[in-house]
Design a protein around this motif. Sequence first.
Motif, PDB file in Angstrom:
ATOM      1  N   LEU A  88       0.798  -1.225   0.000  1.00  0.00           N
ATOM      2  CA  LEU A  88       0.000   0.000   0.000  1.00  0.00           C
ATOM      3  C   LEU A  88       0.832   1.277   0.000  1.00  0.00           C
ATOM      4  O   LEU A  88       0.324   2.341  -0.347  1.00  0.00           O
ATOM      5  N   VAL A  89       2.084   1.196   0.403  1.00  0.00           N
ATOM      6  CA  VAL A  89       2.906   2.407   0.495  1.00  0.00           C
ATOM      7  C   VAL A  89       3.014   3.062  -0.875  1.00  0.00           C
ATOM      8  O   VAL A  89       3.337   2.417  -1.866  1.00  0.00           O
ATOM      9  N   GLY A  90       2.693   4.353  -0.940  1.00  0.00           N
ATOM     10  CA  GLY A  90       2.760   5.105  -2.181  1.00  0.00           C
ATOM     11  C   GLY A  90       1.579   6.044  -2.314  1.00  0.00           C
ATOM     12  O   GLY A  90       0.889   6.363  -1.338  1.00  0.00           O
ATOM     13  N   THR A  91       1.331   6.492  -3.528  1.00  0.00           N
ATOM     14  CA  THR A  91       0.253   7.438  -3.819  1.00  0.00           C
ATOM     15  C   THR A  91      -0.780   6.746  -4.700  1.00  0.00           C
ATOM     16  O   THR A  91      -0.437   6.118  -5.701  1.00  0.00           O
ATOM     17  N   TRP A  92      -2.052   6.905  -4.331  1.00  0.00           N
ATOM     18  CA  TRP A  92      -3.160   6.217  -4.995  1.00  0.00           C
ATOM     19  C   TRP A  92      -4.214   7.207  -5.473  1.00  0.00           C
ATOM     20  O   TRP A  92      -4.509   8.185  -4.790  1.00  0.00           O
ATOM     21  N   PHE A  93      -4.809   6.930  -6.622  1.00  0.00           N
ATOM     22  CA  PHE A  93      -6.014   7.620  -7.067  1.00  0.00           C
ATOM     23  C   PHE A  93      -7.167   6.730  -6.630  1.00  0.00           C
ATOM     24  O   PHE A  93      -7.198   5.533  -6.948  1.00  0.00           O
ATOM     25  N   VAL A  94      -8.106   7.285  -5.868  1.00  0.00           N
ATOM     26  CA  VAL A  94      -9.190   6.501  -5.293  1.00  0.00           C
ATOM     27  C   VAL A  94     -10.523   7.055  -5.779  1.00  0.00           C
ATOM     28  O   VAL A  94     -10.757   8.268  -5.742  1.00  0.00           O
ATOM     29  N   GLU A  95     -11.398   6.149  -6.221  1.00  0.00           N
ATOM     30  CA  GLU A  95     -12.751   6.553  -6.595  1.00  0.00           C
ATOM     31  C   GLU A  95     -13.739   5.740  -5.778  1.00  0.00           C
ATOM     32  O   GLU A  95     -13.647   4.512  -5.709  1.00  0.00           O
TER      33      GLU A  95
ATOM     34  N   TYR B 258     -17.208  10.247  -5.344  1.00  0.00           N
ATOM     35  CA  TYR B 258     -16.130  11.177  -5.056  1.00  0.00           C
ATOM     36  C   TYR B 258     -14.800  10.514  -5.374  1.00  0.00           C
ATOM     37  O   TYR B 258     -14.670   9.298  -5.374  1.00  0.00           O
ATOM     38  N   GLN B 259     -13.842  11.337  -5.690  1.00  0.00           N
ATOM     39  CA  GLN B 259     -12.502  10.892  -6.052  1.00  0.00           C
ATOM     40  C   GLN B 259     -11.513  11.684  -5.217  1.00  0.00           C
ATOM     41  O   GLN B 259     -11.768  12.832  -4.876  1.00  0.00           O
ATOM     42  N   ASN B 260     -10.405  11.036  -4.878  1.00  0.00           N
ATOM     43  CA  ASN B 260      -9.378  11.736  -4.131  1.00  0.00           C
ATOM     44  C   ASN B 260      -8.033  11.073  -4.354  1.00  0.00           C
ATOM     45  O   ASN B 260      -7.927  10.083  -5.062  1.00  0.00           O
TER      46      ASN B 260
ATOM     47  N   THR C 171     -24.193   4.340   4.728  1.00  0.00           N
ATOM     48  CA  THR C 171     -24.012   4.030   3.306  1.00  0.00           C
ATOM     49  C   THR C 171     -22.918   2.992   3.174  1.00  0.00           C
ATOM     50  O   THR C 171     -21.942   3.016   3.908  1.00  0.00           O
ATOM     51  N   VAL C 172     -23.094   2.086   2.233  1.00  0.00           N
ATOM     52  CA  VAL C 172     -22.020   1.167   1.869  1.00  0.00           C
ATOM     53  C   VAL C 172     -21.659   1.499   0.429  1.00  0.00           C
ATOM     54  O   VAL C 172     -22.520   1.615  -0.429  1.00  0.00           O
ATOM     55  N   ALA C 173     -20.379   1.705   0.177  1.00  0.00           N
ATOM     56  CA  ALA C 173     -19.922   2.147  -1.144  1.00  0.00           C
ATOM     57  C   ALA C 173     -18.853   1.194  -1.668  1.00  0.00           C
ATOM     58  O   ALA C 173     -18.286   0.400  -0.927  1.00  0.00           O
ATOM     59  N   GLN C 174     -18.584   1.311  -2.954  1.00  0.00           N
ATOM     60  CA  GLN C 174     -17.532   0.533  -3.602  1.00  0.00           C
ATOM     61  C   GLN C 174     -16.345   1.443  -3.872  1.00  0.00           C
ATOM     62  O   GLN C 174     -16.511   2.589  -4.284  1.00  0.00           O
ATOM     63  N   VAL C 175     -15.135   0.922  -3.658  1.00  0.00           N
ATOM     64  CA  VAL C 175     -13.915   1.708  -3.783  1.00  0.00           C
ATOM     65  C   VAL C 175     -12.965   0.993  -4.736  1.00  0.00           C
ATOM     66  O   VAL C 175     -12.803  -0.221  -4.664  1.00  0.00           O
ATOM     67  N   VAL C 176     -12.351   1.771  -5.625  1.00  0.00           N
ATOM     68  CA  VAL C 176     -11.294   1.247  -6.486  1.00  0.00           C
ATOM     69  C   VAL C 176     -10.105   2.188  -6.352  1.00  0.00           C
ATOM     70  O   VAL C 176     -10.249   3.402  -6.472  1.00  0.00           O
ATOM     71  N   GLY C 177      -8.942   1.626  -6.072  1.00  0.00           N
ATOM     72  CA  GLY C 177      -7.717   2.411  -5.970  1.00  0.00           C
ATOM     73  C   GLY C 177      -6.749   2.006  -7.055  1.00  0.00           C
ATOM     74  O   GLY C 177      -6.583   0.817  -7.332  1.00  0.00           O
ATOM     75  N   SER C 178      -6.131   2.989  -7.681  1.00  0.00           N
ATOM     76  CA  SER C 178      -5.128   2.744  -8.718  1.00  0.00           C
ATOM     77  C   SER C 178      -3.840   3.455  -8.319  1.00  0.00           C
ATOM     78  O   SER C 178      -3.861   4.644  -7.998  1.00  0.00           O
ATOM     79  N   ARG C 179      -2.738   2.722  -8.359  1.00  0.00           N
ATOM     80  CA  ARG C 179      -1.450   3.290  -7.941  1.00  0.00           C
ATOM     81  C   ARG C 179      -1.018   4.380  -8.916  1.00  0.00           C
ATOM     82  O   ARG C 179      -1.007   4.189 -10.116  1.00  0.00           O
TER      83      ARG C 179
END
Length: 174
Positions: free
Chosen positions: A34-41, A52-54, A157-165
């Motif tokens: 997990l260490v690093g920077t991720w784009f999360v939606e 939301y995205q962060n 709320t329950v949401a779905q998350v996708v992270g891309s390095r």
Amino acid sequence: MKLSILKSIATVFALATATASHAADTSKPVIDQLVGTWFVEVTGVLPDGGAYQNIMNVDTGGTADIVGGWMFGAGGVKFTDSPASLTKADGNSFEIRMFAFLADAATGTPKGMNITVYRGEMQEGADTFIAEADLYYLPCSVEHCPAPNAELGTPATVAQVVGSRLATPVSTAH
């Protein structure tokens, strides 16, 4: 012609080498993956189907600060940057807890607090993760905001998350 064929072969070789080294990353503990920077939606969050995205930065100590946030379909509400931390790591699975203030988009006045719990799993190659997120909303005002509580009850709320390095730390080892 020969130069372009050689470039193509070199590119394929480089991609194969990079893929092989990333595929080996899943043998590392999940914190190292997990260490690093991720784009999360995060999707399925807002009543009108908004998302939301962060950007999430994870360091070796398990701190997972969420910076910058873009909301779609938020109806005049915005999130602040969110302090977060890795609270569980088991095999290829993890849990991250974070909180953010919800504020009126025009005035910046706090409207509530959002506490989010990501329960995720790294994907093959350690360049993506998928997670389910429980979101808890607590009332909050300028006069009083509750402290984040580990015993939150049922999520709103329950949401779905996708992270891309996006990036990994630069290694100083030679």
